[in-house]
Design an enzyme around this catalytic site. Structure first.
Site, PDB file in Angstrom:
ATOM      1  CG  ASP A  34      -2.071   0.969   1.083  1.00  0.00           C
ATOM      2  OD1 ASP A  34      -3.221   0.504   1.066  1.00  0.00           O
ATOM      3  OD2 ASP A  34      -1.819   2.194   0.975  1.00  0.00           O
ATOM      4  CD  GLN A  97     -14.520  -0.866  -3.292  1.00  0.00           C
ATOM      5  OE1 GLN A  97     -15.738  -1.059  -3.198  1.00  0.00           O
ATOM      6  NE2 GLN A  97     -13.741  -1.565  -4.087  1.00  0.00           N
ATOM      7  CD  GLU A  98     -10.278   6.499   0.287  1.00  0.00           C
ATOM      8  OE1 GLU A  98      -9.088   6.374  -0.049  1.00  0.00           O
ATOM      9  OE2 GLU A  98     -10.663   7.208   1.236  1.00  0.00           O
ATOM     10  CG  HIS A 103      -8.552  -3.212  -2.326  1.00  0.00           C
ATOM     11  ND1 HIS A 103      -9.429  -2.528  -3.145  1.00  0.00           N
ATOM     12  CD2 HIS A 103      -8.440  -2.465  -1.195  1.00  0.00           C
ATOM     13  CE1 HIS A 103      -9.818  -1.419  -2.545  1.00  0.00           C
ATOM     14  NE2 HIS A 103      -9.242  -1.368  -1.351  1.00  0.00           N
ATOM     15  CG  PHE A 104      -9.267  -9.237   1.123  1.00  0.00           C
ATOM     16  CD1 PHE A 104      -9.830  -9.482  -0.117  1.00  0.00           C
ATOM     17  CD2 PHE A 104      -9.945  -9.650   2.259  1.00  0.00           C
ATOM     18  CE1 PHE A 104     -11.057 -10.128  -0.221  1.00  0.00           C
ATOM     19  CE2 PHE A 104     -11.176 -10.297   2.159  1.00  0.00           C
ATOM     20  CZ  PHE A 104     -11.737 -10.534   0.912  1.00  0.00           C
TER      21      PHE A 104
HETATM   22  P1  5GP Z   1      -9.881   1.351   0.091  1.00  0.00           P
HETATM   23  O1  5GP Z   1     -10.424   1.402  -1.315  1.00  0.00           O
HETATM   24  O2  5GP Z   1      -9.961  -0.012   0.684  1.00  0.00           O
HETATM   25  O3  5GP Z   1     -10.487   2.396   0.993  1.00  0.00           O
HETATM   26  O4  5GP Z   1      -8.357   1.719   0.070  1.00  0.00           O
HETATM   27  C1  5GP Z   1      -7.578   1.827  -1.075  1.00  0.00           C
HETATM   28  C2  5GP Z   1      -6.128   1.709  -0.651  1.00  0.00           C
HETATM   29  O5  5GP Z   1      -5.345   1.844  -1.829  1.00  0.00           O
HETATM   30  C3  5GP Z   1      -5.660   2.772   0.322  1.00  0.00           C
HETATM   31  O6  5GP Z   1      -5.103   2.137   1.485  1.00  0.00           O
HETATM   32  C4  5GP Z   1      -4.607   3.562  -0.439  1.00  0.00           C
HETATM   33  O7  5GP Z   1      -3.520   3.957   0.372  1.00  0.00           O
HETATM   34  C5  5GP Z   1      -4.188   2.583  -1.508  1.00  0.00           C
HETATM   35  N1  5GP Z   1      -3.766   3.205  -2.745  1.00  0.00           N
HETATM   36  C6  5GP Z   1      -4.381   4.227  -3.395  1.00  0.00           C
HETATM   37  N2  5GP Z   1      -3.718   4.546  -4.528  1.00  0.00           N
HETATM   38  C7  5GP Z   1      -2.666   3.685  -4.591  1.00  0.00           C
HETATM   39  C8  5GP Z   1      -1.613   3.518  -5.541  1.00  0.00           C
HETATM   40  O8  5GP Z   1      -1.502   4.206  -6.553  1.00  0.00           O
HETATM   41  N3  5GP Z   1      -0.708   2.531  -5.283  1.00  0.00           N
HETATM   42  C9  5GP Z   1      -0.775   1.740  -4.165  1.00  0.00           C
HETATM   43  N4  5GP Z   1       0.169   0.804  -4.027  1.00  0.00           N
HETATM   44  N5  5GP Z   1      -1.760   1.875  -3.255  1.00  0.00           N
HETATM   45  C10 5GP Z   1      -2.688   2.839  -3.466  1.00  0.00           C
END
Ligand code: 5GP
Length: 139
Positions: A34, A97-98, A103-104
């Site tokens: 991450d 979710q962003e 993903h986990f």
């Molecule tokens: P969620 O969708 O579960 O809220 O979180 C998305 C995760 O993706 C976040 O922890 C964020 O730090 C990570 N993330 C967002 N953009 C990128 C990226 O470009 N590369 C990586 N390796 N992680 C990312």
């Protein structure tokens, strides 16, 4: 539910269009660090085939991803001498979710140590060092 967007950031990572620090992959899944780690060793496990989240994933995608999540959870315990592991998975914006490719999150945890606040970019060299420790634990 909204259709899968093939231009989401993890789809671009899968296609190698943007860089990532990969720690493990097999035919069906990919694990990478991450970019905003909430704990040292925070990584993400995704299926290589498209789905937004738990709500549209196939049983095969879920089986593959949870198998890899278990493998990486064990590896981070070894790599960081962790006391436990937090596994997180969010579904749709209302669920936190962003990035809309399933993903986990895998976060190694230590007794009495809180996770860091979200949204702070990690140090790339440190993330690379942590990735090497995880890869060594997998070997
Ligand atoms: P969620 O969708 O579960 O809220 O979180 C998305 C995760 O993706 C976040 O922890 C964020 O730090 C990570 N993330 C967002 N953009 C990128 C990226 O470009 N590369 C990586 N390796 N992680 C990312």
């Amino acid at each position: 539910m909204t259709a899968y967007d093939p231009d989401n950031i993890f789809a671009k990572i899968l296609r190698g269009e943007i860089p990532s620090t990969r720690v493990y992959e097999d035919d069906e899944t990919l694990a990478f660090m991450d970019i905003m780690p909430r704990a040292d060793g925070h990584l993400l496990v995704i299926p290589k085939t498209p789905c937004r989240n738990l709500l549209d994933a196939s049983p095969q995608q879920l089986t593959a991803v949870i198998g890899t999540a278990q493998k990486l959870a064990k590896a981070v315990v070894t790599a960081f001498d962790a006391d436990g592991v937090t596994v997180q998975q969010f579904n749709e914006a209302a669920g936190g979710q962003e990035v809309f490719h399933l993903h986990f999150h895998i976060l190694p945890r230590h007794d009495g140590v809180a996770v860091r606040a979200p949204g702070t970019m990690g140090d790339f060299e440190l993330i690379a060092e942590h990735a090497e420790k995880i890869k060594a634990a997998l070997a």
